[in-house]
Design an enzyme around this catalytic site. Sequence first.
Site, mmCIF file in Angstrom:
data_model
loop_
_atom_site.group_PDB
_atom_site.id
_atom_site.type_symbol
_atom_site.label_atom_id
_atom_site.label_comp_id
_atom_site.label_asym_id
_atom_site.label_seq_id
_atom_site.Cartn_x
_atom_site.Cartn_y
_atom_site.Cartn_z
ATOM 1 N N ARG A 34 0.234 93.945 107.327
ATOM 2 C CA ARG A 34 0.680 94.273 105.965
ATOM 3 C C ARG A 34 2.136 93.887 105.830
ATOM 4 O O ARG A 34 2.994 94.435 106.518
ATOM 5 C CB ARG A 34 0.509 95.767 105.711
ATOM 6 C CG ARG A 34 0.941 96.229 104.331
ATOM 7 C CD ARG A 34 0.774 97.750 104.217
ATOM 8 N NE ARG A 34 1.023 98.234 102.880
ATOM 9 C CZ ARG A 34 2.217 98.637 102.438
ATOM 10 N NH1 ARG A 34 3.269 98.594 103.229
ATOM 11 N NH2 ARG A 34 2.341 99.068 101.190
ATOM 12 N N SER A 79 -7.795 101.580 99.665
ATOM 13 C CA SER A 79 -6.845 102.682 99.558
ATOM 14 C C SER A 79 -7.274 103.633 98.457
ATOM 15 O O SER A 79 -7.755 103.199 97.407
ATOM 16 C CB SER A 79 -5.443 102.150 99.222
ATOM 17 O OG SER A 79 -4.927 101.390 100.281
ATOM 18 N N LYS A 93 5.604 102.942 101.069
ATOM 19 C CA LYS A 93 4.842 103.050 99.814
ATOM 20 C C LYS A 93 5.787 103.515 98.708
ATOM 21 O O LYS A 93 5.651 104.611 98.171
ATOM 22 C CB LYS A 93 3.687 104.046 99.965
ATOM 23 C CG LYS A 93 2.753 103.765 101.108
ATOM 24 C CD LYS A 93 1.576 102.983 100.631
ATOM 25 C CE LYS A 93 0.575 102.832 101.784
ATOM 26 N NZ LYS A 93 -0.435 101.865 101.488
#
Length: 194
Positions: free
Chosen positions: A26, A95, A122
Site C-alpha cells: 500500500r 475495507s 488513514k
Amino acid sequence: MTGCRLDLDDFLAQVLSSGVDMVQLRDKTANPDQISASAEVCRRRTSEAGALFIVNDHPEVARDSGADGVHLGQDDMPVIEARRIVGPQSLIGRSTHSQDQVREASAVEYVGVGPVFATPTKPGRPPVGVELVEFAAAFCDLPVFAIGGIDLRNLSRVIDAGARRVAVVRALTEAPDPASVASKMRRLLDQAQP
C-alpha cells in the site's frame, strides 16, 4: 514504508521470518511504475516465505505481479470490475468503516475493519473503535482483519473484541526491531486462536 529504517527487501525478510503471513503493498504516493517495482520485491519475498501477497488499490499490478489478490477501499472500483481484472482465483478484500458496510461486503474473500484507532496512515478517517470489530467478528462469515493504529500496547483490546487477524503498518515499520515486534504480535494472536 514511511519511517522504516530498512529497505523493503530487508524489512520483508525480517518480518516474514518472524510470523507475518500476509503482506499488503500500500503506497498512496507512488506512481504505477514504483508500485510495480515494489510488487516484484514483495512477490519474491512472500513466495520464499510461503506468505500471501496483496496489492492495495491496483488490480492490474496485482495481476501482473502474480499477487494473491487485491484490496479495495470503499471508494475504489467495484468488486465485480476488479474480479474481471484479477481473475476468479484471486483474493479480493474490502475495507469497511461501518456496520452497514460490513453487512454489504459481498463477493469478497475478507474484510478489513477500521481504522480501529486513529492513525496517520488513514488521514481524515475517524476511528471506528473496537465496537465495530466486535460487530464484524460476530456478524461476518468472512475472515475479518482489524486495521488502523494497532500495536503491541493495544493489540489485546482488539483480540478481546474478537479479532484474530490484524493489519499493521507503523507498529512494524517504525519499530527499532521489527522482527521482534512481529514475533510478539504473532504469539498473542496465536494464543487467541480456538
